[in-house]
Design a protein around this motif. Structure first.
Motif, PDB file in Angstrom:
ATOM      1  N   TRP A   2      49.481  35.479  47.406  1.00 24.54           N
ATOM      2  CA  TRP A   2      49.088  34.085  47.194  1.00 24.54           C
ATOM      3  C   TRP A   2      50.311  33.237  46.848  1.00 24.54           C
ATOM      4  O   TRP A   2      51.133  33.624  46.005  1.00 24.54           O
ATOM      5  CB  TRP A   2      48.064  34.018  46.066  1.00 24.54           C
ATOM      6  N   GLU A  62      42.831  45.469  44.808  1.00 28.63           N
ATOM      7  CA  GLU A  62      42.684  44.440  45.847  1.00 28.63           C
ATOM      8  C   GLU A  62      43.014  43.064  45.293  1.00 28.63           C
ATOM      9  O   GLU A  62      43.698  42.267  45.954  1.00 28.63           O
ATOM     10  CB  GLU A  62      41.261  44.461  46.410  1.00 28.63           C
ATOM     11  N   SER A 116      38.306  40.420  45.000  1.00 25.45           N
ATOM     12  CA  SER A 116      37.834  41.526  45.819  1.00 25.45           C
ATOM     13  C   SER A 116      36.357  41.297  46.150  1.00 25.45           C
ATOM     14  O   SER A 116      35.628  40.659  45.385  1.00 25.45           O
ATOM     15  CB  SER A 116      37.997  42.836  45.051  1.00 25.45           C
ATOM     16  N   THR A 117      35.923  41.828  47.272  1.00 27.22           N
ATOM     17  CA  THR A 117      34.498  41.748  47.617  1.00 27.22           C
ATOM     18  C   THR A 117      33.718  42.889  46.965  1.00 27.22           C
ATOM     19  O   THR A 117      32.500  42.941  47.057  1.00 27.22           O
ATOM     20  CB  THR A 117      34.305  41.812  49.141  1.00 27.22           C
ATOM     21  N   PRO A 158      40.317  31.052  42.938  1.00 30.44           N
ATOM     22  CA  PRO A 158      39.852  30.832  44.308  1.00 30.44           C
ATOM     23  C   PRO A 158      39.163  32.086  44.845  1.00 30.44           C
ATOM     24  O   PRO A 158      39.646  33.212  44.627  1.00 30.44           O
ATOM     25  CB  PRO A 158      41.151  30.547  45.080  1.00 30.44           C
ATOM     26  N   ARG A 159      38.057  31.903  45.518  1.00 30.97           N
ATOM     27  CA  ARG A 159      37.252  33.032  45.994  1.00 30.97           C
ATOM     28  C   ARG A 159      38.044  34.006  46.855  1.00 30.97           C
ATOM     29  O   ARG A 159      37.826  35.227  46.804  1.00 30.97           O
ATOM     30  CB  ARG A 159      36.041  32.501  46.771  1.00 30.97           C
ATOM     31  N   GLU A 160      39.011  33.485  47.626  1.00 33.10           N
ATOM     32  CA  GLU A 160      39.755  34.361  48.535  1.00 33.10           C
ATOM     33  C   GLU A 160      40.660  35.360  47.800  1.00 33.10           C
ATOM     34  O   GLU A 160      41.114  36.344  48.392  1.00 33.10           O
ATOM     35  CB  GLU A 160      40.586  33.548  49.535  1.00 33.10           C
ATOM     36  N   LEU A 161      40.902  35.113  46.520  1.00 32.14           N
ATOM     37  CA  LEU A 161      41.723  36.053  45.755  1.00 32.14           C
ATOM     38  C   LEU A 161      40.915  37.255  45.279  1.00 32.14           C
ATOM     39  O   LEU A 161      41.467  38.335  45.060  1.00 32.14           O
ATOM     40  CB  LEU A 161      42.336  35.363  44.537  1.00 32.14           C
ATOM     41  N   TYR A 186      48.347  35.425  37.566  1.00 30.68           N
ATOM     42  CA  TYR A 186      47.559  34.319  38.114  1.00 30.68           C
ATOM     43  C   TYR A 186      47.876  33.008  37.395  1.00 30.68           C
ATOM     44  O   TYR A 186      48.072  31.973  38.030  1.00 30.68           O
ATOM     45  CB  TYR A 186      46.057  34.607  38.017  1.00 30.68           C
ATOM     46  N   ASN A 212      46.081  40.577  46.592  1.00 29.76           N
ATOM     47  CA  ASN A 212      45.793  39.186  46.958  1.00 29.76           C
ATOM     48  C   ASN A 212      46.651  38.222  46.133  1.00 29.76           C
ATOM     49  O   ASN A 212      47.160  37.220  46.660  1.00 29.76           O
ATOM     50  CB  ASN A 212      44.311  38.879  46.755  1.00 29.76           C
TER      51      ASN A 212
END
Length: 198
Positions: free
Chosen positions: A192, A184, A167-168, A162-165, A145, A188
């Motif tokens: 990226w 995950e 995992s939920t 960034p939030r999109e990287l 990263y 991501n």
């Protein structure tokens, strides 16, 4: 003719331990999940729940750091009675890595990898005499990263990403849950494009 390198199979690994270093302290659990495969055609993510491994291990010493043990919530007394012998668990882990990594070179990845790799590699060498990752088949997600984001390594934290990287999934400090979550994150990060220069 130049020979094409074998693809890499990235395996997200998380361990829980009862102290800061292996030997005086014990690795109490290990979880792993296949994150994806990278070959000449690029990176292909895997379903992180499709190929997993989890074992809880018997402690190897009487020493532990209460604060470290509290992180995982694992019960050392239960593991003394029910945990797998480290030699058995690490042989099973090696067999699993070789099976899922067939045709590829397995690479351990972690967030951060340094702590988990220290315990994993020490246990592999101590109890099996070898590592399916070799001595350097390890990739640190924090470094990945930092490189892509063009920021200093010590500035990296999940909350800065960034939030999109991310995992939920929740980070539970259960080794398998966290290995899946990190798989995950790794996929991501591999997809990226990073932060543009300037």
């Amino acid at each position: 003719m130049v020979q094409r390198p074998r693809p890499s199979l990235y395996i997200s690994v998380d361990i829980e331990a009862d102290g800061p270093i292996p030997g005086p302290y014990s690795m109490l659990s290990v979880g792993a999940a296949v994150a994806g495969r990278q070959g000449a055609d690029g990176y292909a993510p895997a379903d992180p729940e499709a190929a997993t491994f989890y074992r809880e291990l018997r402690p190897i010493s009487d020493d532990f750091v209460p604060e470290a043990l509290a992180v995982s919530g694992l019960d050392r007394e239960r593991l003394r009675a029910e945990g797998a012998e480290p030699a058995v668990a690490l042989r099973e882990f090696t067999a699993w890595v070789r099976e899922v990594g067939r045709g590829a070179q397995p690479v351990m990845c972690g967030y951060p990898a340094s702590f988990d790799w220290t315990f994993l590699y020490w246990y592999l060498i101590r109890f099996t005499g070898e590592s399916p990752f070799g001595h350097s088949g390890c990739l640190d997600m924090k470094t990945l990263y930092a490189t892509k984001a063009r920021i200093p390594l010590r500035a990296v934290a999940k909350r800065t990403m960034p939030r999109e990287l991310l995992s939920t999934r929740r980070h539970t400090h259960h080794a398998l849950d966290d290995a899946i979550e990190q798989a995950e994150l790794f996929s991501n990060l591999m997809a990226w494009k990073g932060t543009p220069p300037g």
